[in-house]
Design a protein around this motif. Structure first.
Motif, PDB file in Angstrom:
ATOM      1  N   ASP A 184      42.274  32.130  44.483  1.00  0.00           N
ATOM      2  CA  ASP A 184      41.149  31.488  45.168  1.00  0.00           C
ATOM      3  C   ASP A 184      40.350  32.482  46.013  1.00  0.00           C
ATOM      4  O   ASP A 184      39.165  32.249  46.289  1.00  0.00           O
ATOM      5  N   THR A 232      37.195  33.567  44.364  1.00  0.00           N
ATOM      6  CA  THR A 232      36.185  32.547  44.067  1.00  0.00           C
ATOM      7  C   THR A 232      35.165  32.532  45.188  1.00  0.00           C
ATOM      8  O   THR A 232      35.507  32.225  46.331  1.00  0.00           O
ATOM      9  N   PRO A 272      30.613  28.908  43.518  1.00  0.00           N
ATOM     10  CA  PRO A 272      31.985  28.915  42.991  1.00  0.00           C
ATOM     11  C   PRO A 272      32.096  28.466  41.539  1.00  0.00           C
ATOM     12  O   PRO A 272      33.000  28.879  40.832  1.00  0.00           O
ATOM     13  N   GLN A 273      31.170  27.603  41.088  1.00  0.00           N
ATOM     14  CA  GLN A 273      31.277  27.045  39.744  1.00  0.00           C
ATOM     15  C   GLN A 273      30.323  27.756  38.781  1.00  0.00           C
ATOM     16  O   GLN A 273      29.108  27.682  38.939  1.00  0.00           O
ATOM     17  N   ASN A 288      36.490  35.359  33.413  1.00  0.00           N
ATOM     18  CA  ASN A 288      36.479  35.190  34.867  1.00  0.00           C
ATOM     19  C   ASN A 288      37.854  34.777  35.377  1.00  0.00           C
ATOM     20  O   ASN A 288      38.377  35.337  36.349  1.00  0.00           O
ATOM     21  N   ASN A 289      38.456  33.814  34.712  1.00  0.00           N
ATOM     22  CA  ASN A 289      39.772  33.331  35.145  1.00  0.00           C
ATOM     23  C   ASN A 289      40.844  34.413  34.987  1.00  0.00           C
ATOM     24  O   ASN A 289      41.705  34.575  35.863  1.00  0.00           O
ATOM     25  N   LYS A 339      40.427  37.094  37.740  1.00  0.00           N
ATOM     26  CA  LYS A 339      40.930  36.605  39.029  1.00  0.00           C
ATOM     27  C   LYS A 339      42.457  36.627  39.062  1.00  0.00           C
ATOM     28  O   LYS A 339      43.070  37.078  40.041  1.00  0.00           O
ATOM     29  N   TYR A 363      30.138  34.973  40.102  1.00  0.00           N
ATOM     30  CA  TYR A 363      31.236  34.011  40.130  1.00  0.00           C
ATOM     31  C   TYR A 363      32.571  34.653  40.496  1.00  0.00           C
ATOM     32  O   TYR A 363      33.604  33.990  40.463  1.00  0.00           O
ATOM     33  N   GLU A 380      34.363  36.978  43.523  1.00  0.00           N
ATOM     34  CA  GLU A 380      34.210  37.468  44.897  1.00  0.00           C
ATOM     35  C   GLU A 380      34.756  38.885  45.025  1.00  0.00           C
ATOM     36  O   GLU A 380      35.964  39.125  44.933  1.00  0.00           O
TER      37      GLU A 380
END
Length: 311
Positions: free
Chosen positions: A16, A19, A24-25, A38-39, A42, A70, A72
């Motif tokens: 998180d 994000t 965020p979306q 992206n996932n 992260k 998207y 951070e």
């Protein structure tokens, strides 16, 4: 303490943290493979114990270029095909930051192909993720460097007469010291490969297969896939350049025949460009970025050195 000197030992981190609060979306199309990149990025950074202040993400133009909106971290949104030279400069100035560059197949293997080749040849210490969806997505469906021969599009209405670029083989021939391929349909492998690429000391190239359901409806969803490390049908040494090259050629050929092979294909532990330069004394051991926080630092200008040599 500056952000540069705050980089230290790995610590526990949460996904998180990567994000952003402002956006965020992601707004990619439903079903787009870019969500998986992206996932995975992260998850990889969190598993490595990194925090956003330790990461710089440089992106190019295209759907992939929206990644640092998207994600951070420190970010630099470059122009088309130019994420690598910016990323290289940042890493040379501040070796302590984790540098990730990202771009699409058109961005990376087309207009940015020359930067890709020479960044790999020089073995700069960074991770390069290429979103490979075999199409120009943001500009609405033109044939890209990885589109298969015969692919029909707005720019090739009768079908492409060109064979596609072989990105893995090109990467190996250019000099990349870590080469892998993963796919949006394999999120666990994707996160593991990106984490390995980030930890690798040298140029790590990850060809990430990302489906485009909007502008490349003829493309497969890259399933079913086979992880070459888990399969008994494939046995090769990832540290052997010749065996890796032969495996890559087979992988790239089978993709357009409907068989998706993913995994790690090559790894070489030779020194990175920055390590080479510091070992010869051409680069200072102290990161150049730290000088911004040192009032007593003596700045050196290349122009002054050239003038001294010619006067």
């Amino acid at each position: 303490m500056s952000a540069f000197s705050a980089i230290g030992d790995p610590e526990e981190a949460e996904e998180d943290e990567f994000t952003p609060g402002i956006e965020p979306q992601p707004t990619w199309c439903p079903g787009c493979g870019d969500f998986a990149v992206n996932n995975a990025l992260k998850k990889a950074m969190a598993n490595l114990g990194k925090n956003p202040d330790e990461v710089l993400l440089c992106t190019g133009i295209g759907c992939s270029g929206k990644l640092n909106s998207y994600f951070e971290s420190y970010g630099f949104h470059t122009i088309h095909g130019r994420s690598l030279p910016v990323a290289r400069a940042a890493k040379l100035a501040n070796p302590g930051v984790e540098v990730v560059a990202a771009g699409g197949d058109g961005d990376g293997y087309g207009i940015g192909g020359n930067h890709f080749m020479h960044t790999a040849r020089e073995n700069h210490d960074m991770t390069y993720i290429v979103f490979n969806n075999e199409i120009f997505g943001l500009t609405k469906g033109q044939t890209s460097p990885t589109s298969p021969k015969g692919h029909k599009s707005k720019t090739q209405p009768s079908g492409s007469a060109k064979d596609p670029v072989r990105p893995l083989s090109l990467s190996l021939a250019s000099g990349a010291s870590y080469v892998a391929r993963t796919a949006a349909v394999n999120p666990n492998q994707a996160a593991e490969i990106i984490a390995e690429a980030v930890e690798h000391d040298g140029f790590a190239h990850v060809d990430f297969l990302t489906q485009c359901p909007t502008w490349n409806k003829d493309a497969r969803q890259y399933v079913p896939y086979t992880d070459v490390q888990d399969s008994e049908d494939y046995d090769f040494d990832v540290t052997n350049r010749q065996e890796a090259g032969e495996m890559m050629y087979e992988v790239e050929s089978k993709l357009y025949e409907g068989e998706v092979l993913t995994g790690r294909f090559y790894k070489d532990d030779r020194p990175s460009y920055g390590q080479e330069k510091r070992s010869t004394g051409e680069m200072p051991e102290e990161p150049l970025a730290e000088r911004y926080y040192d009032e007593d630092a003596e700045w050196e200008r290349c122009a002054e050195q050239l003038i001294d040599k010619h006067t």
